[in-house]
Design an enzyme around this catalytic site. Structure first.
Site, PDB file in Angstrom:
ATOM      1  N   ILE A  76      15.170  34.704 -41.974  1.00  0.00           N
ATOM      2  CA  ILE A  76      13.786  34.875 -42.941  1.00  0.00           C
ATOM      3  C   ILE A  76      13.555  33.682 -42.977  1.00  0.00           C
ATOM      4  CG2 ILE A  76      15.588  34.157 -44.187  1.00  0.00           C
ATOM      5  CD1 ILE A  76      14.406  35.236 -46.763  1.00  0.00           C
ATOM      6  N   VAL A  78       9.286  32.032 -44.435  1.00  0.00           N
ATOM      7  CA  VAL A  78       8.469  32.352 -44.929  1.00  0.00           C
ATOM      8  C   VAL A  78       7.082  30.963 -44.021  1.00  0.00           C
ATOM      9  CG1 VAL A  78       7.406  31.617 -47.380  1.00  0.00           C
ATOM     10  CG2 VAL A  78       9.244  32.523 -47.003  1.00  0.00           C
ATOM     11  N   GLU A 110      24.225  32.962 -41.393  1.00  0.00           N
ATOM     12  CA  GLU A 110      24.226  31.253 -40.764  1.00  0.00           C
ATOM     13  C   GLU A 110      23.043  30.261 -40.860  1.00  0.00           C
ATOM     14  OE1 GLU A 110      25.006  33.499 -37.745  1.00  0.00           O
ATOM     15  OE2 GLU A 110      27.273  33.716 -38.347  1.00  0.00           O
ATOM     16  N   ASN A 115      19.183  22.386 -43.553  1.00  0.00           N
ATOM     17  CA  ASN A 115      17.940  23.130 -44.029  1.00  0.00           C
ATOM     18  C   ASN A 115      17.695  23.694 -45.858  1.00  0.00           C
ATOM     19  OD1 ASN A 115      15.961  25.325 -43.982  1.00  0.00           O
ATOM     20  ND2 ASN A 115      16.954  26.377 -42.843  1.00  0.00           N
ATOM     21  N   TYR A 122      19.457  30.302 -50.789  1.00  0.00           N
ATOM     22  CA  TYR A 122      20.881  30.831 -50.276  1.00  0.00           C
ATOM     23  C   TYR A 122      21.792  31.177 -51.792  1.00  0.00           C
ATOM     24  CZ  TYR A 122      19.056  31.144 -45.457  1.00  0.00           C
ATOM     25  OH  TYR A 122      18.435  32.023 -44.635  1.00  0.00           O
TER      26      TYR A 122
HETATM   27  C1  LIG Z   1      13.989  29.035 -46.190  1.00  0.00           C
HETATM   28  C2  LIG Z   1      12.598  29.410 -46.705  1.00  0.00           C
HETATM   29  C3  LIG Z   1      12.466  31.092 -46.328  1.00  0.00           C
HETATM   30  C4  LIG Z   1      12.680  29.228 -48.348  1.00  0.00           C
HETATM   31  O1  LIG Z   1      11.780  30.408 -47.824  1.00  0.00           O
HETATM   32  P1  LIG Z   1       9.930  29.453 -49.846  1.00  0.00           P
HETATM   33  O2  LIG Z   1       9.724  30.588 -49.541  1.00  0.00           O
HETATM   34  O3  LIG Z   1      10.619  27.892 -49.122  1.00  0.00           O
HETATM   35  O4  LIG Z   1      11.860  29.504 -50.414  1.00  0.00           O
HETATM   36  P2  LIG Z   1      11.658  29.080 -52.181  1.00  0.00           P
HETATM   37  O5  LIG Z   1      10.250  28.819 -52.921  1.00  0.00           O
HETATM   38  O6  LIG Z   1      12.032  30.503 -53.025  1.00  0.00           O
HETATM   39  O7  LIG Z   1      12.998  28.106 -52.677  1.00  0.00           O
HETATM   40  C5  LIG Z   1      13.131  26.873 -51.960  1.00  0.00           C
HETATM   41  C6  LIG Z   1      13.572  26.388 -52.423  1.00  0.00           C
HETATM   42  O8  LIG Z   1      14.013  24.524 -51.862  1.00  0.00           O
HETATM   43  C7  LIG Z   1      13.008  23.804 -52.401  1.00  0.00           C
HETATM   44  N1  LIG Z   1      13.506  22.625 -51.438  1.00  0.00           N
HETATM   45  C8  LIG Z   1      11.873  23.071 -49.620  1.00  0.00           C
HETATM   46  N2  LIG Z   1      11.816  22.298 -49.597  1.00  0.00           N
HETATM   47  C9  LIG Z   1      13.415  21.061 -49.614  1.00  0.00           C
HETATM   48  C10 LIG Z   1      13.262  20.321 -49.307  1.00  0.00           C
HETATM   49  N3  LIG Z   1      13.983  19.301 -47.709  1.00  0.00           N
HETATM   50  N4  LIG Z   1      14.527  19.834 -49.382  1.00  0.00           N
HETATM   51  C11 LIG Z   1      15.775  20.446 -50.490  1.00  0.00           C
HETATM   52  N5  LIG Z   1      15.083  21.191 -51.394  1.00  0.00           N
HETATM   53  C12 LIG Z   1      14.051  21.315 -50.898  1.00  0.00           C
HETATM   54  C13 LIG Z   1      12.027  23.694 -52.445  1.00  0.00           C
HETATM   55  O9  LIG Z   1      11.660  22.954 -53.748  1.00  0.00           O
HETATM   56  C14 LIG Z   1      12.284  25.700 -53.572  1.00  0.00           C
HETATM   57  O10 LIG Z   1      13.310  24.938 -54.467  1.00  0.00           O
HETATM   58  P3  LIG Z   1      12.858  25.104 -56.746  1.00  0.00           P
HETATM   59  O11 LIG Z   1      12.879  26.296 -56.071  1.00  0.00           O
HETATM   60  O12 LIG Z   1      14.094  24.844 -57.325  1.00  0.00           O
HETATM   61  O13 LIG Z   1      11.765  24.382 -56.987  1.00  0.00           O
HETATM   62  C15 LIG Z   1      11.513  28.606 -45.764  1.00  0.00           C
HETATM   63  O14 LIG Z   1      10.912  27.677 -46.541  1.00  0.00           O
HETATM   64  C16 LIG Z   1      11.565  28.999 -44.170  1.00  0.00           C
HETATM   65  O15 LIG Z   1      10.742  30.024 -43.992  1.00  0.00           O
HETATM   66  N6  LIG Z   1      11.906  27.977 -44.182  1.00  0.00           N
HETATM   67  C17 LIG Z   1      11.792  28.143 -42.054  1.00  0.00           C
HETATM   68  C18 LIG Z   1      12.668  28.917 -41.567  1.00  0.00           C
HETATM   69  C19 LIG Z   1      13.972  29.153 -41.495  1.00  0.00           C
HETATM   70  O16 LIG Z   1      14.499  27.861 -41.914  1.00  0.00           O
HETATM   71  N7  LIG Z   1      14.673  29.665 -42.633  1.00  0.00           N
HETATM   72  C20 LIG Z   1      15.754  29.653 -42.808  1.00  0.00           C
HETATM   73  C21 LIG Z   1      16.766  29.707 -41.875  1.00  0.00           C
HETATM   74  S1  LIG Z   1      16.244  31.151 -40.514  1.00  0.00           S
END
Ligand SMILES: CC(C)(COP(=O)(O)OP(=O)(O)OC[C@H]1O[C@@H](n2cnc3c(N)ncnc32)[C@H](O)[C@@H]1OP(=O)(O)O)[C@@H](O)C(=O)NCCC(=O)NCCS
Length: 154
Positions: A76, A78, A110, A115, A122
């Site tokens: 997943i 974004v 996983e 991360n 999750y």
């Molecule tokens: C994991 C992922 C899908 C989350 O998407 P997103 O749109 O950023 O998610 P959201 O905005 O709904 O929530 C992210 C939360 O993490 C927090 N966050 C972001 N970076 C962070 C960090 N380095 N440390 C702690 N929290 C963090 C955000 O503040 C948010 O929390 P909040 O809603 O309380 O403010 C996105 O970060 C991503 O695509 N990452 C790269 C690919 C990846 O790692 N995918 C998952 C494994 S396959």
């Protein structure tokens, strides 16, 4: 950062025409990206491959594998510009709704302990840690990183 209104999010099936875009994003978003072949194979195998849209424009993607009454969320992601705005959260919610409609009773995934953003999303949606796979992932310094295995009751 401004939160994205949940009703601007849409989902559609990923097709082979999307794969160039997906692979380019994957390389930006992951230190150890899936290859083009991984995405093509997932499509060919009939995995649930989805594109996330915001106001009709691609903003993320996901791959889920369905096995009887379980789904495995394999990827997943974004896009960078849309992270931290609740998009990942909204995307996961929609994917889990779709999994329920497919008849899944539980979802597994996983994730790297490092991360934090993914772990936060999750946990927010009720995934619980059920174990660790030692040294599952490669990591930048040549060492290996464990995977946290998480499960959600659907
Ligand atoms: C994991 C992922 C899908 C989350 O998407 P997103 O749109 O950023 O998610 P959201 O905005 O709904 O929530 C992210 C939360 O993490 C927090 N966050 C972001 N970076 C962070 C960090 N380095 N440390 C702690 N929290 C963090 C955000 O503040 C948010 O929390 P909040 O809603 O309380 O403010 C996105 O970060 C991503 O695509 N990452 C790269 C690919 C990846 O790692 N995918 C998952 C494994 S396959």
């Amino acid at each position: 950062m401004t939160a994205i209104a949940s009703d601007t999010l849409g989902i559609r099936p990923m097709t082979e025409d999307d794969v160039d875009w997906v692979v380019a994003q994957e390389r930006l978003l992951h230190d150890f990206p899936w290859t083009r072949g991984n995405f093509i194979d997932s499509l060919a195998a009939g995995y649930a491959a989805r594109l996330l849209l915001i106001d009709g424009k691609p903003a993320g993607y996901a791959i889920m594998l369905s096995v009887i009454d379980e789904v495995h969320l394999l990827n997943i992601s974004v896009i960078q510009d849309r992270q931290g705005q609740g998009v990942g959260s909204g995307f996961l919610l929609r994917l889990m709704n779709e999994a329920r409609h497919l008849g899944a009773r539980q979802c597994f995934l996983e994730v790297r302990p490092s991360n934090e953003a993914a772990l936060k999303v999750y946990k927010r949606h009720g995934f619980a840690s059920i174990g660790r796979r030692k040294g599952y992932y490669p990591s930048q310094n040549g060492a290996r990183e464990d995977a946290i295995v998480m499960r959600l009751d659907l």
